[in-house]
Scaffold this active site. Structure first.
Site, PDB file in Angstrom:
ATOM      1  N   PRO A   2     -25.745  48.074   4.501  1.00 35.11           N
ATOM      2  CA  PRO A   2     -25.158  46.608   5.010  1.00 35.11           C
ATOM      3  C   PRO A   2     -26.015  45.489   4.228  1.00 35.11           C
ATOM      4  CG  PRO A   2     -26.825  47.892   6.527  1.00 35.11           C
ATOM      5  CD  PRO A   2     -26.463  48.784   5.635  1.00 35.11           C
ATOM      6  N   GLU A   3     -25.135  44.497   3.815  1.00 42.61           N
ATOM      7  CA  GLU A   3     -25.666  43.420   3.160  1.00 42.61           C
ATOM      8  C   GLU A   3     -25.688  42.262   4.168  1.00 42.61           C
ATOM      9  OE1 GLU A   3     -25.045  42.290  -0.689  1.00 42.61           O
ATOM     10  OE2 GLU A   3     -24.826  44.196  -1.609  1.00 42.61           O
ATOM     11  N   HIS A 100     -28.068  61.390  15.975  1.00 46.59           N
ATOM     12  CA  HIS A 100     -28.989  60.455  15.633  1.00 46.59           C
ATOM     13  C   HIS A 100     -29.190  59.003  16.162  1.00 46.59           C
ATOM     14  CE1 HIS A 100     -29.016  63.130  11.796  1.00 46.59           C
ATOM     15  NE2 HIS A 100     -27.778  63.219  11.831  1.00 46.59           N
ATOM     16  N   ARG A 119     -30.020  58.701   8.206  1.00 49.24           N
ATOM     17  CA  ARG A 119     -30.841  58.494   7.085  1.00 49.24           C
ATOM     18  C   ARG A 119     -32.034  58.068   7.442  1.00 49.24           C
ATOM     19  NH1 ARG A 119     -27.779  56.941   1.552  1.00 49.24           N
ATOM     20  NH2 ARG A 119     -29.724  57.649   0.958  1.00 49.24           N
ATOM     21  N   ARG A 162     -37.106  31.121 -16.662  1.00 49.74           N
ATOM     22  CA  ARG A 162     -37.004  32.613 -16.549  1.00 49.74           C
ATOM     23  C   ARG A 162     -36.321  33.214 -17.707  1.00 49.74           C
ATOM     24  NH1 ARG A 162     -38.060  34.334 -11.308  1.00 49.74           N
ATOM     25  NH2 ARG A 162     -39.260  32.639 -10.154  1.00 49.74           N
TER      26      ARG A 162
END
Ligand code: ZN
Length: 283
Positions: A2-3, A100, A119, A162
């Site tokens: 998920p973002e 789970h 996981r 940078r």
């Protein structure tokens, strides 16, 4: 994985069943996820009322009446399931317990929130609400990409001089919080910047142009997540994962979507992660 838009979608789905509600029962089925759960977590959650559900980067925080906040991170595969809300937003019966299901919260109005994570890269912690921003996981984060702190002058200032590739600079959570691989690829495509271009070789005007585009790609995805919130009420009550179409992400070898461009989307690996881009449109 998920973002930010997926996490924001989960937060928006959880808010109506958690805010202003009491946690009447907390069931913790194992000692840890990615890290050990805090001591006496079930006791500390039971009887607490949730005053506010908010998000910082990819963390969801539930402020509790006890002066603590429950911090939730979905990790790679964490899923939130809502069932049994008598107010009719989630009509699903409680599912039979799954392998789970690590944390189950029963709310006062009858809704059940189940955190399932095969996981176990997810995490939960309890921290002082007052000191939340100083928690080691949150203190290191840059401004929220959808917040006022992420401005054109901020981005130009923090990236000035940078020599790192722009892709890595945008993924660095110290610069911007919660921006992940998918949406960086999409934002660079929309601004025509090559993912490997070094920051000090990009003009300030082009850098500034990233700010509204980063907001736009995230807001588009959050809007898609909003439609998924409407859909899953008829589906299985699972929050946060939705179909969303991308311009470049996951489209290696397929035609570029820019009108008039005849090139195909390419993939390169930068710092171990795939970058998708169009070599003709991005420089
Ligand atoms: Zn192109």
């Amino acid at each position: 994985m998920p973002e930010l838009p997926e996490v924001e979608t989960v937060r928006r789905g959880l808010a109506p069943v958690m805010e202003e509600q009491e946690i009447v029962r907390a069931q913790i089925n194992r000692p840890d996820l990615r890290w050990p759960f805090p001591d006496h977590m079930a006791e500390r959650l039971t009887g607490a009322r949730v005053s506010r559900l908010w998000r910082r980067s990819k963390y969801i925080l539930a402020d509790l009446s006890t002066g603590e906040s429950l911090l939730i991170h979905l990790g790679m595969s964490g899923r939130m399931l809502v069932s049994g809300d008598p107010l009719g937003r989630f009509v699903h019966d409680h599912a039979a317990p799954q392998k789970h299901d690590h944390v189950v919260l029963d709310m006062g109005q009858g809704a059940r929130i189940t955190f399932n994570d095969p996981r176990r890269f997810g995490a939960m912690d309890l921290l002082s609400t007052e000191a939340a921003e100083h928690h080691p996981l949150l203190a290191v984060l840059g401004p929220e990409p959808l917040g006022n702190g992420f401005s054109e002058s901020y981005l130009i200032g923090v990236l000035k001089g940078r020599k790192t590739p722009i892709k890595s600079a945008l993924l660095d959570q110290k610069n911007i919080a919660g921006l992940g691989n998918i949406y960086v690829c999409e934002a660079l495509f929309r601004t025509g910047i090559h993912p490997a271009r070094k920051v000090n070789q990009i003009s300030e005007v082009r850098l500034a142009g990233l700010v509204p585009v980063v907001r736009e790609v995230l807001q588009d995805a959050i809007a898609a997540g909003g439609s998924s919130l409407r859909d899953f009420r008829q589906a299985d009550g699972e929050l946060g994962y939705f179909q969303h179409s991308f311009d470049v992400y996951g489209r290696e070898g397929l035609p570029c979507r820019t009108e008039g461009c005849t090139d195909t989307v390419r993939r390169i690996v930068q710092s171990g992660r795939s970058s998708f881009y169009c070599p003709s449109c991005q420089r």
